[in-house]
Design a protein around this motif. Structure first.
Motif, mmCIF file in Angstrom:
data_model
loop_
_atom_site.group_PDB
_atom_site.id
_atom_site.type_symbol
_atom_site.label_atom_id
_atom_site.label_comp_id
_atom_site.label_asym_id
_atom_site.label_seq_id
_atom_site.Cartn_x
_atom_site.Cartn_y
_atom_site.Cartn_z
ATOM 1 N N GLU A 141 4.092 0.713 -7.226
ATOM 2 C CA GLU A 141 3.405 -0.577 -7.060
ATOM 3 C C GLU A 141 3.845 -1.576 -8.139
ATOM 4 O OE1 GLU A 141 2.019 2.091 -8.278
ATOM 5 O OE2 GLU A 141 0.556 1.620 -9.864
ATOM 6 N N ARG A 142 3.770 -2.853 -7.767
ATOM 7 C CA ARG A 142 4.135 -3.939 -8.687
ATOM 8 C C ARG A 142 2.917 -4.838 -8.868
ATOM 9 N NH1 ARG A 142 9.216 -5.917 -5.203
ATOM 10 N NH2 ARG A 142 7.661 -5.512 -3.572
ATOM 11 N N TYR A 143 2.548 -5.099 -10.103
ATOM 12 C CA TYR A 143 1.297 -5.801 -10.367
ATOM 13 C C TYR A 143 1.473 -7.318 -10.386
ATOM 14 C CZ TYR A 143 -0.828 -1.335 -11.182
ATOM 15 O OH TYR A 143 -1.304 -0.082 -10.990
ATOM 16 N N LEU A 144 0.367 -7.965 -10.086
ATOM 17 C CA LEU A 144 0.270 -9.423 -10.190
ATOM 18 C C LEU A 144 1.419 -10.093 -9.428
ATOM 19 C CD1 LEU A 144 -0.759 -9.287 -13.907
ATOM 20 C CD2 LEU A 144 -2.224 -10.095 -12.049
ATOM 21 N N LEU A 154 -4.649 0.152 -0.874
ATOM 22 C CA LEU A 154 -4.376 -0.042 -2.299
ATOM 23 C C LEU A 154 -3.543 -1.293 -2.531
ATOM 24 C CD1 LEU A 154 -4.022 3.344 -1.697
ATOM 25 C CD2 LEU A 154 -4.131 3.226 -4.196
ATOM 26 N N SER A 155 -3.926 -2.034 -3.547
ATOM 27 C CA SER A 155 -3.234 -3.285 -3.832
ATOM 28 C C SER A 155 -3.238 -3.501 -5.341
ATOM 29 C CB SER A 155 -3.955 -4.421 -3.109
ATOM 30 O OG SER A 155 -3.417 -5.661 -3.481
ATOM 31 N N ALA A 156 -2.119 -3.950 -5.860
ATOM 32 C CA ALA A 156 -1.925 -4.009 -7.309
ATOM 33 C C ALA A 156 -2.191 -5.399 -7.880
ATOM 34 C CB ALA A 156 -0.511 -3.543 -7.637
ATOM 35 N N HIS A 157 -3.461 -5.820 -7.800
ATOM 36 C CA HIS A 157 -3.874 -7.105 -8.388
ATOM 37 C C HIS A 157 -2.992 -8.246 -7.869
ATOM 38 C CE1 HIS A 157 -6.336 -8.576 -12.013
ATOM 39 N NE2 HIS A 157 -6.118 -9.577 -11.200
ATOM 40 N N ARG A 158 -2.819 -8.247 -6.573
ATOM 41 C CA ARG A 158 -1.896 -9.198 -5.956
ATOM 42 C C ARG A 158 -2.595 -10.328 -5.197
ATOM 43 N NH1 ARG A 158 0.502 -7.097 -1.721
ATOM 44 N NH2 ARG A 158 2.284 -8.491 -1.871
ATOM 45 N N TRP A 188 -8.445 -3.055 -10.663
ATOM 46 C CA TRP A 188 -8.627 -1.691 -11.131
ATOM 47 C C TRP A 188 -9.102 -1.699 -12.574
ATOM 48 C CZ3 TRP A 188 -7.696 1.854 -7.305
ATOM 49 C CH2 TRP A 188 -6.999 1.385 -6.185
ATOM 50 N N PHE A 216 2.353 1.657 -3.433
ATOM 51 C CA PHE A 216 1.329 2.109 -4.387
ATOM 52 C C PHE A 216 1.169 3.616 -4.277
ATOM 53 C CE2 PHE A 216 -2.293 -0.305 -6.580
ATOM 54 C CZ PHE A 216 -2.614 0.741 -7.431
ATOM 55 N N ASN A 262 4.716 -10.209 -5.382
ATOM 56 C CA ASN A 262 4.378 -11.326 -4.489
ATOM 57 C C ASN A 262 5.522 -12.292 -4.235
ATOM 58 O OD1 ASN A 262 1.730 -10.692 -3.826
ATOM 59 N ND2 ASN A 262 0.898 -11.629 -5.688
ATOM 60 N N ASP A 313 0.847 -1.202 0.000
ATOM 61 C CA ASP A 313 0.000 0.000 0.000
ATOM 62 C C ASP A 313 0.877 1.244 0.000
ATOM 63 O OD1 ASP A 313 -2.728 1.465 0.873
ATOM 64 O OD2 ASP A 313 -1.132 2.119 2.235
#
Lengths: 348, 348, 348, 348
Positions: free
Chosen positions: A143-146, B296-300, B277, A138, A150, A135
């Motif tokens: 932020e880093r997606y998918l 906020l979270s990036a599709h994680r 998003w 972001f 992780n 968060d």
């Protein structure tokens, strides 16, 4: 023997309130207060020791943390119960005298247990998945997606979980963990193995709990043994944690070496969520405020409105039972064997 | 009928891999891959359609998202199964032809369910207690101790909880919620009331789920009905949420009006955690990045290492059963009735 | 494509009933029947094959066990589903043709699962504590008080429990066993280990399940492999059971050698509860009727009023979904891979 | 203050045994006994009051039901605990004196709770499904197959269940009932509503528990109020039960009017399982022995080998804690408020 009967007493029993540092209005909602006043003669003596002393000989119960040395207890000839409204027992009551006189001494630790347990689980899931860290990223446009954000994300399902202490807090946490089907090891030197087995967990030594757990919850009460006699979680103990462990600190700080803890978080050895601090407030320039591997929390685990309101309900329910000459069932009775060992300091 | 026997086939069945955008090494750990190679003749056709077409007539199964129009399926005379390695079914397979030819079409949505469920619970607990918000405040030197930072903190225990959708995700979330003893209402127009009752939840209309829940989890799949035909969660729907609600968005974004959502979070009407998003990546100057009431979270939510590795295990287990002429039990069979309705877009 | 829309069809879909040997009134309560008639054009063709054949081309669904060879299915051009109202799939349907034509074939095994599971647990507790045996003794004036009648009484808590088969019945039984915290081993050659682990049980071979379990539940379906190809529970298998085991037989009898079973019960090797018999009715002079170590039951595990009524509800719910072009969710779809393997015989 | 230290005492504390009517060997397995002897100086005074009196001044604990009037307690200057080895507290101890002297008085009721709970569930399932009745019929050649013998069979799933009393027994039973998802109403005048709600049940008056429950479990302790002061379950109370109810009696008999009970069972008003009787042994010609609607049991619910062995473990574990100056956690402390109310009679 008026309170020995189930019939309503012609004169309601006298209850003295002295709840500081808790404001009376925080622990008694208007509804709870109204029922309380209906069933008892309630006198708020907060800040007026003379009044307290004047009424004490007639009092059925004291609700609060008033000092009760032997001399005072001996004057309290009708006293049946002392109900404190904080989570711990402090050394301001002459417990042996109280017990010898048949006075119940009750604490409201159970009121906080659910709040702390939910919070501890929330902190653990944050550490497992990097919720607050990502968060922040972001908000900073990083932020880093998918899958990219992780890399160190782990499941709680099936994890090795360690609990240090299985008191009120641990017992409230265990059911929340159960659907994750963890393997739970518990270090609690006050409990026989069979009690842990009945709770569905494995008894273990401290070293094993630390060495074999991906998630560790520090939940123990502070005692003379685990703080003054050498901190339970010193540098050597913390070094037993596996790389990448997630550690949640929600009990008092005195049993942990915080310098050693922060060193290891800073070095990336493991991640931690910390709700209790050796000095509160934490100094403005404390390095903890800058560590990415930390979730920071300002002693917020237990003191939420629902917990405060529950204190009032616990007090009312147990006083009602005691007035009917029935045993209290909601608050925690002070154990004669333990009252001398606690080293808790008031939170306020 | 070689696969109809339990005896090992003299020639192992041919399996074609075409897993993009998933790298093969992400979904098959070395161990899983080794067992896979032992039981099957595995050929990776990723990026080589000619090779794929050449081998297709001999293939027992296809693992991946290869386009499979009717013409290709008709050439695949020995094909028994298509196993995609993403969480959804896409319109690149001629499903009716596959079904008529007795080809199993399986998806790996179940592999992500636990990861999403744990994450959703973590987000909900963050919203309940302000974990990431107060961590940010602490880092900024604005932390509030004890009850002072807890004015809006609530318990999940006993809360009114609403679920929009009870598919894989909802079913993985329900057991995690169970020990909190919530009252759970579910809106899922694809399920009869009795199924919801068996799951221990109350069937409810969308308006009731929104209006009566302190915590709401948005978990539904996107379909033509709930996105193209008018967004399910438009401004009017969002206005039904009670003040102070906590809303967790972990399913696809198309069914929600995000402008309306952010307006309401900005106005302090409710708090929300958002993992999906409308446009990813989110624009650098998006106001969402500045809202205090948002996590906020990036599709994680789903794409964690444990979930990727589980995909490989699901594929291997179900292929092994199919090769023994037994029904698959781990992946999700494409429902003939639903494949035409989904409006999922590939995540990558 | 009339059923592909969510809007109510102007002409309700035609459903043909042919429920024998189940009386229609036993599986459809008046309430269920009324809703059924409201949503569908329901025609009871029981005992009138001509009527059935005349209406078949218009039928949306068939509810019952009518023979459906390929020729009939080919005439059923609008048929979407066949819903049998017994617990098993019989060989009177040309399954490959049905599947190729996109006809759903559904069974109502799930309707019986809870009834069987509760009964199985009741039988196990009877065997654990001698409930029916000591009730008989009491009636004969031979009762033994307190500990005297309890020499062989055992707890289910913490016991080693074995399940043979983890289908509908096993899955309904597991949650009932869970609070006893047993160690459960399961033999089910149709399921990968990971599915058993997810269910919280240990995968095991048949020998281990038999050898290491104090309680054994026989729950498997009868197949060509476990009956015609040699009984699964023959004398040698039964000899693996530990002395004093308690064995519950609630699935079909064909997989067990009953002579061997009764020999061992008569010899006091173990105790058993038997609900299914090789020949029903059991001969009047069968020795089983005299064995003290047996709980005798006349195929009563599943067929209780609540289960029959649930069949009607399953049928109605799934037909309603199918008419909305949604997948059925309550009944059990026939697995193409399994329909050729079952060796079930109709119960009536 | 020797026992106040965690270090092993140079001289092990003296424990006096006087376990009659329990044989020492029944409650202490060889393993438990060996550990016991290792940790304590154990002297069996069974049947030798002089020896008991001679050793009493040195005794750390008494294990058994020895009479302990004030005079004896005053001579027991080192006594810390009295641990009885039966399920109830009897009036042979001067409790106020014991409490004033800081002597823990503990009972082993918890040792029986699981055995009774499993038995109660077994009896309830027998009543639900007619297990023992149909076993008798089968032996008499009158068995009815399939649905024919199931006309009055009911599920426990989803049933209305009533508990009279939520002490050790009720608390052990509740988790066993949980997977049946019953609606549970509890009548327990000693517990506040919040405690029942936390246990997941509904507080209710006796009339409501009786009137609205298909299954009723009678689990309460006998007190002066519910026996001498008028039986709790008199004819009028029993008449509130709905037709076809199933009632399980596993607590002491004094609170029930047995004539009224048997009249109603004989008339077919409801079914009952009875483990406790007003007079034991039951007279040879008692009509109870002939009633079809009854499951008869000879006070067998608790006294099984596993429960007896658990008594020894409880005693050993709690004595070990007490010797380390820690509070006992396994046995049940006598409540000062309740010891004067019990009307239990020794079982032997």
């Amino acid at each position: 023997m008026s309170p020995a009967s189930d019939r309503p007493d012609p004169e309601p029993p006298l209850v003295l309130l002295d709840t500081a540092p808790q404001p009376v209005g925080r622990i008694f909602t208007p509804d709870t207060r109204a029922t309380f006043e209906q069933r008892f003669r309630v006198v708020d003596c907060g800040g007026d020791p003379d009044r307290f002393d004047a009424l004490l000989p007639e009092a059925f119960a004291v609700v609060g943390q008033t000092d009760l040395p032997a001399a005072r207890l001996e004057r309290a000839t009708r006293l049946r119960a002392v109900l404190n409204v904080e989570g711990n027992f402090y050394p301001n009551v002459d417990y042996p005298t109280a017990f010898a006189r048949g006075v119940r001494v009750l604490g409201c630790g159970p009121a906080y247990a659910q709040a702390v347990a939910e919070y501890a689980l929330g902190l653990a899931l944050d550490l497992a998945r990097g919720i607050s860290r990502e968060d922040r990223a972001f908000r900073a446009g990083r932020e880093r997606y998918l899958g990219d954000g992780n890399a160190d994300a782990v499941l709680l399902r099936g994890a090795d979980v360690g609990l240090i202490g299985l008191g009120n807090l641990g017992r409230a946490l265990l059911p929340l963990l159960a659907p994750f089907r963890p393997r739970v090891r518990v270090f609690d030197p006050w409990l026989p193995d069979a009690v842990l087995a009945e709770a569905g967990v494995e008894p273990a030594g401290l070293d094993q709990v630390l060495g074999d757990s991906r998630f560790v919850f520090v939940l123990a009460a502070v005692t003379s043994e685990n703080s003054e006699g050498g901190r339970l979680l010193d540098a050597a103990a913390l070094d037993r944690l596996p790389a990448g462990a997630r550690v949640v600190f929600v009990s008092r700080a005195a049993m942990t070496d915080y310098d050693a803890l922060l060193d290891r978080v800073e070095a990336g050895r493991f991640l931690a969520a910390v709700d209790v601090w050796p000095d509160e407030p934490v100094p403005a320039d404390a390095r903890a405020r800058r560590l990415e591997g930390l979730v920071l929390s300002a002693h917020r685990a237990g003191g939420i409105p629902a917990a405060f309101a529950e204190i009032g309900e616990l007090v009312l329910d147990d006083l009602t039972l005691l007035a009917r000459a029935l045993p209290p069932v909601r608050m925690q009775p002070a154990a004669p064997e333990l009252v001398g060992r606690y080293r808790n300091r008031p939170a306020g």
